[in-house]
Design a protein around this motif. Structure first.
Motif, PDB file in Angstrom:
ATOM      1  N   ASP A  33      53.734 -23.371-109.623  1.00 33.01           N
ATOM      2  CA  ASP A  33      52.691 -24.469-108.523  1.00 33.01           C
ATOM      3  C   ASP A  33      52.578 -22.962-107.578  1.00 33.01           C
ATOM      4  OD1 ASP A  33      51.372 -25.232-106.221  1.00 33.01           O
ATOM      5  OD2 ASP A  33      53.522 -26.137-106.156  1.00 33.01           O
ATOM      6  N   SER A  34      50.980 -22.827-108.083  1.00 42.15           N
ATOM      7  CA  SER A  34      50.288 -21.691-106.507  1.00 42.15           C
ATOM      8  C   SER A  34      49.863 -21.547-104.625  1.00 42.15           C
ATOM      9  CB  SER A  34      49.369 -20.528-107.909  1.00 42.15           C
ATOM     10  OG  SER A  34      48.183 -21.898-107.228  1.00 42.15           O
ATOM     11  N   SER A  35      50.619 -22.680-104.604  1.00 40.99           N
ATOM     12  CA  SER A  35      49.653 -23.535-103.814  1.00 40.99           C
ATOM     13  C   SER A  35      50.487 -22.598-102.263  1.00 40.99           C
ATOM     14  CB  SER A  35      49.913 -24.914-103.607  1.00 40.99           C
ATOM     15  OG  SER A  35      51.435 -25.446-103.159  1.00 40.99           O
ATOM     16  N   SER A  37      52.109 -19.291-100.602  1.00 37.69           N
ATOM     17  CA  SER A  37      52.260 -17.544-100.863  1.00 37.69           C
ATOM     18  C   SER A  37      53.244 -17.095-100.544  1.00 37.69           C
ATOM     19  CB  SER A  37      50.941 -17.266-100.367  1.00 37.69           C
ATOM     20  OG  SER A  37      50.868 -17.598 -98.561  1.00 37.69           O
ATOM     21  N   TRP A  41      55.700 -18.187-108.072  1.00 39.64           N
ATOM     22  CA  TRP A  41      55.005 -19.337-108.113  1.00 39.64           C
ATOM     23  C   TRP A  41      55.090 -19.910-110.087  1.00 39.64           C
ATOM     24  CZ3 TRP A  41      49.089 -17.129-107.148  1.00 39.64           C
ATOM     25  CH2 TRP A  41      48.424 -16.902-105.849  1.00 39.64           C
TER      26      TRP A  41
END
Length: 99
Positions: A33-35, A37, A41
């Protein structure tokens, strides 16, 4: 399973390396999940929750006892016990079911 990847971003445990792709991460059995920062991830999923359930379908019972076993002896072995119907094991193993 998707529910295993529902982890608060601050509680994620790293499961990859810098620059890992989503595909590489998932092939490794990890969540991606790269949503958000500033957090991992690619991260370790939650463990599957499994509960033991006594099967209700008598023909699918797998024998856990021996002829003449009592309900108490069967339960001490960690198995299910039901004297009905006749002709099937009365002391039998649980089924593992994911929650």
């Amino acid at each position: 399973a998707k529910c295993q990847c529902k982890i608060e971003p601050r509680n994620r445990v790293n499961c990859g390396y810098p620059g890992i792709t989503e595909g590489e991460c998932k092939r490794a059995g990890c969540c991606f999940d790269s949503s958000v920062s500033g957090v991992f991830w690619c991260f370790t999923p939650k463990e599957k929750k499994v509960k033991k359930v006594c099967p209700t379908d008598a023909p699918h019972r797998k024998d856990c006892g021996f002829p003449g076993i009592t309900a108490e002896e069967c339960k001490r072995k960690g198995c299910c016990y039901n004297e009905h119907p006749a002709g099937v094991p009365w002391c039998f193993y649980h089924h593992a079911v994911e929650e």
